[in-house]
Design a protein around this motif. Structure first.
Motif, PDB file in Angstrom:
ATOM      1  N   UNK A 175       0.834  -1.201   0.000  1.00  0.00           N
ATOM      2  CA  UNK A 175       0.000   0.000   0.000  1.00  0.00           C
ATOM      3  C   UNK A 175       0.874   1.258   0.000  1.00  0.00           C
ATOM      4  N   UNK A 176       1.914   1.246   0.820  1.00  0.00           N
ATOM      5  CA  UNK A 176       2.811   2.405   0.849  1.00  0.00           C
ATOM      6  C   UNK A 176       3.544   2.575  -0.470  1.00  0.00           C
ATOM      7  N   UNK A 177       3.976   1.463  -1.075  1.00  0.00           N
ATOM      8  CA  UNK A 177       4.715   1.553  -2.336  1.00  0.00           C
ATOM      9  C   UNK A 177       3.863   2.153  -3.445  1.00  0.00           C
ATOM     10  N   UNK A 178       2.558   1.920  -3.392  1.00  0.00           N
ATOM     11  CA  UNK A 178       1.656   2.467  -4.403  1.00  0.00           C
ATOM     12  C   UNK A 178       0.922   3.724  -3.915  1.00  0.00           C
ATOM     13  N   UNK A 179       1.352   4.244  -2.763  1.00  0.00           N
ATOM     14  CA  UNK A 179       0.756   5.466  -2.204  1.00  0.00           C
ATOM     15  C   UNK A 179      -0.743   5.303  -1.969  1.00  0.00           C
ATOM     16  N   UNK A 180      -1.120   4.112  -1.525  1.00  0.00           N
ATOM     17  CA  UNK A 180      -2.488   3.825  -1.099  1.00  0.00           C
ATOM     18  C   UNK A 180      -2.518   3.958   0.425  1.00  0.00           C
ATOM     19  N   UNK A 181      -3.574   4.499   1.002  1.00  0.00           N
ATOM     20  CA  UNK A 181      -3.616   4.633   2.473  1.00  0.00           C
ATOM     21  C   UNK A 181      -3.361   3.292   3.173  1.00  0.00           C
ATOM     22  N   UNK A 182      -2.477   3.302   4.173  1.00  0.00           N
ATOM     23  CA  UNK A 182      -2.170   2.082   4.912  1.00  0.00           C
ATOM     24  C   UNK A 182      -3.433   1.575   5.603  1.00  0.00           C
ATOM     25  N   UNK A 183      -3.716   0.303   5.416  1.00  0.00           N
ATOM     26  CA  UNK A 183      -4.920  -0.292   5.968  1.00  0.00           C
ATOM     27  C   UNK A 183      -6.050  -0.433   4.970  1.00  0.00           C
ATOM     28  N   UNK A 184      -5.834   0.031   3.742  1.00  0.00           N
ATOM     29  CA  UNK A 184      -6.886  -0.046   2.729  1.00  0.00           C
ATOM     30  C   UNK A 184      -7.408  -1.470   2.567  1.00  0.00           C
ATOM     31  N   UNK A 185      -6.508  -2.457   2.556  1.00  0.00           N
ATOM     32  CA  UNK A 185      -6.902  -3.838   2.300  1.00  0.00           C
ATOM     33  C   UNK A 185      -7.202  -4.624   3.577  1.00  0.00           C
ATOM     34  N   UNK A 186      -7.059  -3.995   4.752  1.00  0.00           N
ATOM     35  CA  UNK A 186      -7.308  -4.720   6.002  1.00  0.00           C
ATOM     36  C   UNK A 186      -8.711  -5.313   6.050  1.00  0.00           C
ATOM     37  N   UNK A 187      -9.643  -4.605   5.441  1.00  0.00           N
ATOM     38  CA  UNK A 187     -11.038  -5.037   5.422  1.00  0.00           C
ATOM     39  C   UNK A 187     -11.181  -6.437   4.830  1.00  0.00           C
ATOM     40  N   UNK A 188     -10.319  -6.788   3.869  1.00  0.00           N
ATOM     41  CA  UNK A 188     -10.395  -8.096   3.209  1.00  0.00           C
ATOM     42  C   UNK A 188     -10.104  -9.236   4.188  1.00  0.00           C
TER      43      UNK A 188
END
Length: 393
Positions: A175-188
């Protein structure tokens, strides 16, 4: 950054906790995600004892008497968990010259028992249809007896839990490498709900924590001069979001296909490292920004050394769709591959063909299809001829 070939990078995860090196690590990870789809990770935080407690048991596990292994046969399990004998699994229609045990996160059966699990948090029977066939994939393991293999279940569980946590930490780095907010995929993964909403007007739905899967693999030296040397045929991983492979010992065999040239290069074992690669769902959801790279294993020849390995496949919710996953990925990330192709760079085979067919857009459907195509005998026993014929398409 050290490399064992010009194309497969080695990332030192200890850099993630070093403020002076973290930005370089994320730069390396971005390149590996976009350009290669395969990498090694070292200093990953999984204790060597956790790894060796399981890997030391593999020779004994595969040397169990044939009747004990047969008692754990995958044919006993509608979840496709258990033992597969030598050359019983197929890839691309050809037998894979290996034997294996499939294990997963130890979970109860949910198929067609929605009325019995109403106590799940924030869930009512109408929110999830457990009568869908793919829910039958979810269920408990078949374990060797403690008297035959003392401490195995404990060692496996410790390894599984460590790899699960490593996989979640690594997803945060992606997520950090692609500048996506950390925790974006936690929901999965049933983790804390992130402060992030899918793109568009979709509302976020709840998911059961997924079942991660592991294979314990043994590639014995060939006893014949057969022309086939397919340990496992060329494929992209379709069993999860990320794969973390531990290669035991020194025996070679794993090969990776370079995306742009089609050339095959070796990915030999490196002590106390994991090989990381990305699944079809990740490639499809990012529209090719993350590569799911084709790879294979060459079986040992008559004079070769037996090969053992353990891939951990990070699972996703079975009732999630690729479209829903894509909704969590910003357009600027999904546009990266298109931009590179417009610039004449980053081309090659960016298809995750399974997900081009809307029948397999729901991840549970694609998983059931994958298992039935690999183990038709199990599919016939538990799902029937009509289902097997449908998913064999």
């Amino acid at each position: 950054m050290a490399k064992i070939t010009p194309s497969i990078p080695i990332l030192d995860l200890s850099w993630a906790s070093n403020p002076d090196k973290k930005s370089k690590l994320l730069e390396q990870l971005h390149s590996a995600l976009f350009d290669v789809g395969f990498l090694y990770i070292t200093n990953h935080g999984v204790p060597e004892s956790t790894i060796s407690n399981l890997t030391d048991q593999l020779p004994t596990l595969f040397d169990l008497p044939q009747n004990e292994k047969a008692a754990l046969n995958k044919l006993n399990s509608p979840h496709f968990l258990g033992y597969s004998g030598f050359a019983e699994e197929t890839t691309l229609g050809e037998q894979d010259l290996r034997e294996q045990f499939d294990f997963a996160t130890e979970l109860p059966v949910v198929y067609d028992v929605a009325n019995q699990i109403n106590n799940l948090k924030n869930e009512t029977p109408s929110e999830r249809d457990f009568s869908k066939l793919y829910w039958r994939l979810r269920g408990p393991n078949q374990w060797p007896s403690e008297s035959s293999l003392s401490g195995f279940r404990e060692a496996f569980t410790e390894y599984h839990d460590a790899l699960e946590q490593l996989s979640y930490r690594f997803v945060h780095l992606i997520e950090e490498a692609f500048h996506i907010p950390i925790g974006t995929f936690d929901h999965f993964f049933g983790q804390q709900q992130p402060d992030f909403k899918p793109h568009g007007n979709e509302t976020s739905k709840t998911f059961l924590p997924p079942q991660h899967r592991l294979k314990l693999l043994h590639y014995p030296p060939s006893t014949t001069t057969s022309a086939s040397n397919q340990g496992v045929g060329a494929h992209k991983d379709s069993s999860g979001w990320l794969t973390f492979l531990y290669q035991i010992g020194h025996a070679p065999g794993l090969q990776v296909q370079l995306p742009n040239t089609g050339a095959w290069i070796p990915a030999p074992p490196i002590r106390n490292s994991f090989v990381v690669n990305f699944g079809n769902a990740f490639e499809a959801a990012t529209e090719g920004a993350v590569r799911a790279t084709v790879h294979r294993v060459i079986a040992p020849g008559p004079s070769g050394e037996a090969r053992y390995s353990i891939p951990f496949f990070q699972g996703l919710p079975l009732d999630m769709t690729v479209r829903e996953v894509r909704g969590y990925i910003p357009e600027e990330v999904r546009a990266l591959r298109r931009q590179a192709q417009d610039a004449g760079d980053g081309g090659g085979d960016d298809r995750a063909a399974m997900f081009l067919d809307q029948r397999w857009d729901e991840l549970g459907e694609s998983q059931l299809r994958k298992w039935i195509r690999s183990h038709e005998d199990v599919g016939l026993k538990w799902y029937g001829r009509d289902v097997v014929d449908y998913y064999a398409q």
